[in-house]
Motif scaffolding. Structure first.
Motif, short mmCIF file in Angstrom:
data_model
loop_
_atom_site.label_atom_id
_atom_site.label_comp_id
_atom_site.label_asym_id
_atom_site.label_seq_id
_atom_site.Cartn_x
_atom_site.Cartn_y
_atom_site.Cartn_z
N ARG A 202 0.85 -1.30 -0.09
CA ARG A 202 -0.16 0.02 0.07
C ARG A 202 0.74 1.38 -0.13
NH1 ARG A 202 -4.11 -2.10 4.68
NH2 ARG A 202 -5.42 -3.61 3.15
N ARG A 203 1.99 1.21 0.82
CA ARG A 203 2.84 2.30 0.76
C ARG A 203 3.39 2.47 -0.62
NH1 ARG A 203 4.39 4.80 5.55
NH2 ARG A 203 3.75 3.92 7.55
N THR A 204 3.77 1.54 -1.09
CA THR A 204 4.40 1.71 -2.59
C THR A 204 3.47 2.42 -3.69
OG1 THR A 204 5.84 -0.22 -2.14
CG2 THR A 204 5.91 0.53 -4.55
N GLN A 205 2.27 1.80 -3.72
CA GLN A 205 1.37 2.45 -4.32
C GLN A 205 1.18 3.96 -3.91
OE1 GLN A 205 -1.59 -0.74 -3.73
NE2 GLN A 205 -1.99 -0.72 -5.88
N ALA A 206 1.10 4.04 -2.87
CA ALA A 206 0.76 5.55 -2.23
C ALA A 206 1.86 6.48 -2.58
CB ALA A 206 0.47 5.62 -0.71
N ILE A 235 1.29 0.94 -10.74
CA ILE A 235 0.29 1.03 -9.59
C ILE A 235 -0.71 -0.31 -9.83
CG2 ILE A 235 -1.69 2.39 -8.58
CD1 ILE A 235 -0.26 4.88 -9.28
N GLU A 236 -1.04 -0.28 -10.90
CA GLU A 236 -2.10 -1.50 -11.35
C GLU A 236 -1.50 -2.92 -10.85
OE1 GLU A 236 -3.69 -4.80 -13.21
OE2 GLU A 236 -2.03 -3.86 -13.94
N GLU A 237 -0.23 -3.00 -11.54
CA GLU A 237 0.52 -4.20 -11.19
C GLU A 237 0.70 -4.55 -9.60
OE1 GLU A 237 4.05 -3.94 -13.66
OE2 GLU A 237 2.96 -3.99 -15.44
N LEU A 238 0.81 -3.28 -9.03
CA LEU A 238 1.26 -3.44 -7.51
C LEU A 238 0.11 -3.80 -6.99
CD1 LEU A 238 3.61 -0.21 -7.06
CD2 LEU A 238 4.30 -2.54 -6.60
N GLY A 239 -1.19 -3.75 -7.46
CA GLY A 239 -2.19 -4.14 -6.64
C GLY A 239 -2.64 -5.40 -6.66
N ARG A 240 -2.02 -6.33 -7.65
CA ARG A 240 -2.27 -7.56 -7.79
C ARG A 240 -2.26 -8.34 -6.33
NH1 ARG A 240 -0.09 -8.60 -13.99
NH2 ARG A 240 -1.02 -6.55 -14.95
N ALA A 249 6.72 -5.34 -10.70
CA ALA A 249 6.22 -4.97 -9.27
C ALA A 249 6.79 -5.35 -8.23
CB ALA A 249 4.69 -5.18 -9.21
N VAL A 250 7.06 -6.60 -8.30
CA VAL A 250 8.08 -7.37 -7.57
C VAL A 250 9.42 -6.58 -7.14
CG1 VAL A 250 9.42 -9.37 -6.76
CG2 VAL A 250 7.06 -9.63 -7.63
N SER A 251 10.01 -6.08 -8.02
CA SER A 251 11.37 -5.48 -7.85
C SER A 251 11.16 -4.14 -7.07
CB SER A 251 12.01 -5.35 -9.22
OG SER A 251 11.31 -4.24 -9.86
#
Length: 395
Positions: A202-206, A235-240, A249-251
């Motif tokens: 969540r923090r990364t997306q924020a 952001i979309e990839e990080l939400g999966r 997104a993992v990286s």
């Protein structure tokens, strides 16, 4: 901003470097494993209930100062178990187990060694850029700099390695990669990682949403539109879910949890800080300045441990002290003599045998190959400490 061709070019260079380093590491382990003392390998195998082949590689990883034997055995055994669970078991034959231990030991050695050190160096510059991010009021130039720095580190340094790791680990998911790399980067255990990853996600997306808002204030241009679109995709990839997350997104998640050094400026961004750093917390203990301060502390702390756990702990700590002394251009004999003398003086123990031990060590070192001298130095100090500090309590 880095363009896609530039990212791909840098990623290819990282892969090529990794392939060469792995070839050298594999050859190094295969050659050195022949010289692992059988008695030590057998003892590790019996005490930690693992195949002797895994014990041998764990012994070498420990001798390189990367981690203790117990942790190395745990990591190798966990991957062995994971493969059995996903239906890709390693045949229980000495040759197959040894080949597995060599290839997986190569990964453990690389990720917990040079990979983490390289990441720590690169993160220092990023930490300076990230300081003071408060809400959407980030200058466009600063936002672009942060995005470029994060993209370069995540997608040209971390992602190529994670991609190769996943290729070499049958049926490994993105979550498996997060757990393996996350443990190395943060030094957290599995349960802690599991508990924190949702918060980190969540923090990364924020953070990227804040950076995106800053870019919206800039004048329209193809470059800016491309940057915004790229952030939207990320952001979309990080939400999966973690199992279905892309390696890109993992990286970025792995970069986000990499510890940042505290600057003391008091303006750390709440979007970046996720509690991965720690301080001594005003503990009532003396300042540790010289390598011998650390050696004294570790010898005392080792009293709380027993058997192989104590031995692993001390070998690791003594090796670190010796590496510092080696960096200060002390010879093996000088380093061992200084360590033993300091132990005798600081712990007020009998040093009557010190001169003989040093003379015997000089002969041993003179007849030993260069590759064996570091280990001999560690063993000499460990033997002295075990006999003279712990005595009957050393078993």
């Amino acid at each position: 901003m880095l363009l896609e061709p530039d990212i791909e070019k840098l990623a290819i260079e990282s892969r090529q470097k990794l392939v060469q380093e792995f070839a050298d590491k594999y050859a190094n382990l295969r050659e050195r494993v022949k010289r692992v003392p059988e008695a030590d390998a057998q003892r590790i195998s019996e005490q930690l209930c693992c195949p002797s082949e895994i014990a041998m590689i764990a012994y070498l990883i420990n001798m390189d100062g990367i981690m203790g034997v117990k942790q190395a055995v745990r990591l190798l055994s966990e991957e062995l178990q994971r493969r059995a669970i996903v239906g890709d078991s390693i045949p229980n034959l000495p040759g197959n187990i040894m080949e597995f231990a060599l290839t997986e030991g190569r990964w453990v050695s690389h990720i917990y060694g040079s990979f983490v050190r390289q990441l720590e160096i690169h993160v220092r510059g990023l930490a300076n850029l990230e300081e003071g991010i408060e809400g959407p009021a980030v200058e466009v130039e600063k936002a672009l700099s942060i995005i470029a720095a994060r993209t370069k580190m995540s997608e040209t340094i971390i992602a190529p390695v994670a991609d190769e790791w996943q290729k070499e680990h049958p049926k490994a998911t993105s979550k498996d990669a997060l757990m393996f790399f996350g443990q190395a980067i943060t030094k957290w255990n599995i349960s802690t990682l599991n508990g924190k990853f949702l918060q980190i996600q969540r923090r990364t997306q924020a953070l990227f949403r804040v950076l995106r808002e800053s870019l919206l204030t800039a004048s329209d241009s193809f470059t800016m539109d491309a940057a915004i679109n790229r952030i939207d995709m990320l952001i979309e990839e990080l939400g999966r879910s973690f199992e279905e997350m892309t390696l890109r997104a993992v990286s970025h998640l792995l970069l986000h949890i990499a510890p940042r050094q505290a600057t003391g400026r008091g303006d750390r961004s709440p979007y970046v800080s996720v509690g991965v750093t720690s301080t001594r917390g005003n503990k009532a203990e003396p300042d540790l300045a010289s390598p011998f301060d650390f050696l004294e502390r570790d010898v005392k702390l080792a009293k709380r441990r027993l058997g192989i756990e104590r031995e692993e702990y001390l070998k690791h700590k003594i090796a670190r002290v010796l590496r510092v002394l080696k960096y200060q251009e002390h010879t093996h004999v000088e380093s061992v003599e200084k360590c033993l003398t300091e132990i005798v003086d600081r712990l007020e123990i009998d040093g009557s045998q010190l001169e003989k031990i040093i003379e015997d060590f000089k002969v041993t070192i003179a007849n030993a190959q260069e590759a064996e001298r570091d280990n001999l130095s560690v063993v000499t100090i460990l033997s002295f400490v075990t006999s003279n500090v712990y005595g009957a309590d050393s078993v």
